[in-house]
Write an enzyme that holds these catalytic residues in place. Structure first.
Site, PDB file in Angstrom:
ATOM      1  N   PRO A 168       0.969  -1.436  -0.172  1.00  0.00           N
ATOM      2  CA  PRO A 168       0.013  -0.173   0.619  1.00  0.00           C
ATOM      3  C   PRO A 168       0.868   1.401   0.049  1.00  0.00           C
ATOM      4  CG  PRO A 168       0.021  -0.800   2.409  1.00  0.00           C
ATOM      5  CD  PRO A 168       0.891  -1.941   0.841  1.00  0.00           C
ATOM      6  N   CYS A 169       0.653   2.536  -1.238  1.00  0.00           N
ATOM      7  CA  CYS A 169       0.860   3.735  -0.398  1.00  0.00           C
ATOM      8  C   CYS A 169      -0.071   4.686  -0.861  1.00  0.00           C
ATOM      9  CB  CYS A 169       1.574   3.807  -1.587  1.00  0.00           C
ATOM     10  SG  CYS A 169       3.703   3.149  -2.252  1.00  0.00           S
ATOM     11  N   SER A 170       0.270   5.811  -0.331  1.00  0.00           N
ATOM     12  CA  SER A 170      -1.496   6.416   0.259  1.00  0.00           C
ATOM     13  C   SER A 170      -0.630   8.678  -0.748  1.00  0.00           C
ATOM     14  CB  SER A 170      -1.805   7.022   0.992  1.00  0.00           C
ATOM     15  OG  SER A 170      -2.712   5.423   1.531  1.00  0.00           O
TER      16      SER A 170
ATOM     17  N   ASN B 270      -4.070   2.661  -4.082  1.00  0.00           N
ATOM     18  CA  ASN B 270      -3.387   1.257  -5.398  1.00  0.00           C
ATOM     19  C   ASN B 270      -4.038   1.004  -6.527  1.00  0.00           C
ATOM     20  OD1 ASN B 270      -1.736   1.066  -2.307  1.00  0.00           O
ATOM     21  ND2 ASN B 270      -0.187   1.428  -3.708  1.00  0.00           N
TER      22      ASN B 270
ATOM     23  N   ARG C 128      -7.722   2.981   3.017  1.00  0.00           N
ATOM     24  CA  ARG C 128      -7.542   4.364   2.940  1.00  0.00           C
ATOM     25  C   ARG C 128      -7.428   5.666   2.498  1.00  0.00           C
ATOM     26  NH1 ARG C 128      -3.082   2.806   0.703  1.00  0.00           N
ATOM     27  NH2 ARG C 128      -3.205   0.683   0.274  1.00  0.00           N
TER      28      ARG C 128
END
Length: 343
Positions: free
Chosen positions: A21-23, A195, A227
């Site tokens: 995950p990245c945000s 993502n 997220r």
């Protein structure tokens, strides 16, 4: 929104939806204040150094073959992972570009070398070197077809990516690769990216939660749609009349709300990622903030106060040597050779 056929290189590993995950969030404030924040999440710490590149450097998209060659129009600050690939950055015109994982991205190679290829290692650099606004990026994408090439990294992982670019106007352009096509989405309303699933689908999920009302209930897992929903609610409900320093701090608190705790794990998800570092890019004032989650401090590079004229040296901050930094670190940047791309 536009769709454009693009030919890409490699097939993607299909990770579980919460593995990498990245945000990313965009703050829109008064007096054209635009600030972009992101988390970089990975299963293990990612060595990441910061580079400042001047204008006027000769570069290329691949070491040989049918590729792009260019001379950089703009100087920029870059976050370079493994000292081999630019993950994100901001140029002197306030264009910010970030790469995030996107499950399902499929790249194919240029057939018989007919399309010019570009390595993922310098993909971010190409756009920051050549463009000042997302409108310019969109125009280039409309007029050019290209191939992407990428090496494996981190014990065989193949990079399935999508990108977001935001300029000083606060307009964001998302580049996403689905089924061999490049889909581009552009709007000032696109203030969050995580993502998967593909961007239109995650917008639909977020719209569902907007009807419920985030003040009453928000999804709390580390999965991408959850997220996205939390980040969207909070970035839209923090004060937008604050000065740029407080705004950067506010963005950091939103990132903390969607970050994955260090060491967090589940028995059935061995590749689950933790947030390794966070960045906040002030596109108006050209201040790039950065901090590892394993350290308590956040430091910054003030691009507006550095010599990025043609002929100036490349500067580097080696984060393996410099730890627990705080405040502006311009004075400890050292002349360096350019990073060596992982072609």
């Amino acid at each position: 929104m536009m769709k454009r056929s693009v030919i890409f290189m490699f097939a993607v590993l299909f990770f579980c939806s919460n593995a990498f995950p990245c945000s990313r969030v965009v703050f829109l404030g008064r007096d054209n204040l635009t600030i972009v924040g992101r988390t970089l999440d990975w299963r293990t710490p990612i060595p990441t150094n910061l580079y400042v590149y001047p204008r006027g450097m000769q570069k290329q998209g691949m070491p040989s073959g049918n590729t792009y060659y260019w001379k950089s129009k703009y100087g920029s600050v870059l976050a370079v992972s493994y000292d081999g690939g630019a993950t994100e950055g901001m140029n002197e015109k306030g264009l910010v570009m970030n790469a995030l994982f996107c499950k399902g991205s499929i790249y194919r190679s240029s057939m018989n070398g007919k399309l010019r290829s570009m390595s993922l290692a310098v993909f971010v650099s190409y756009f920051l070197d050549n463009f000042a606004t997302v409108d310019e990026v969109e125009k280039w994408l409309n007029e050019n077809e290209f191939a992407i090439y990428g090496q494996n990294f981190d014990q065989g992982t193949e990079a399935a990516l999508h990108w977001a670019l935001t300029d000083r106007s606060g307009t964001t352009l998302v580049m996403e690769f689905q089924n061999g096509n490049l889909d581009v989405y552009k709007s000032r309303d696109y203030r969050v990216l995580t993502n998967d699933p593909p961007f239109p689908q995650i917008l639909a999920i977020n719209n569902y939660w907007k009807q419920i009302g985030g003040a009453n209930q928000l999804p709390g897992s580390v999965r991408s749609p959850d997220r996205f929903t939390r980040a969207s609610f909070f970035i839209e409900h923090i004060p937008d009349t604050v000065d740029h320093k407080l705004a950067a701090a506010q963005v950091l608190t939103v990132l903390n709300n969607v970050a994955v705790p260090l060491g967090y794990g589940l028995e059935d998800a061995p590749n689950l990622s933790s947030t390794q570092w966070r960045s906040v890019a002030d596109a108006k004032n050209l201040i790039y903030y950065f901090g590892f989650t394993s350290q308590f401090s956040v430091f910054n590079i003030d691009l507006s106060k550095l010599n990025i004229k043609e002929g100036a040296p490349v500067l580097k901050l080696d984060t393996s040597v410099n730890t627990d930094l705080h405040g502006c670190v311009n004075d400890i940047l050292l002349p360096s050779e350019p990073f060596t791309p992982m072609w």
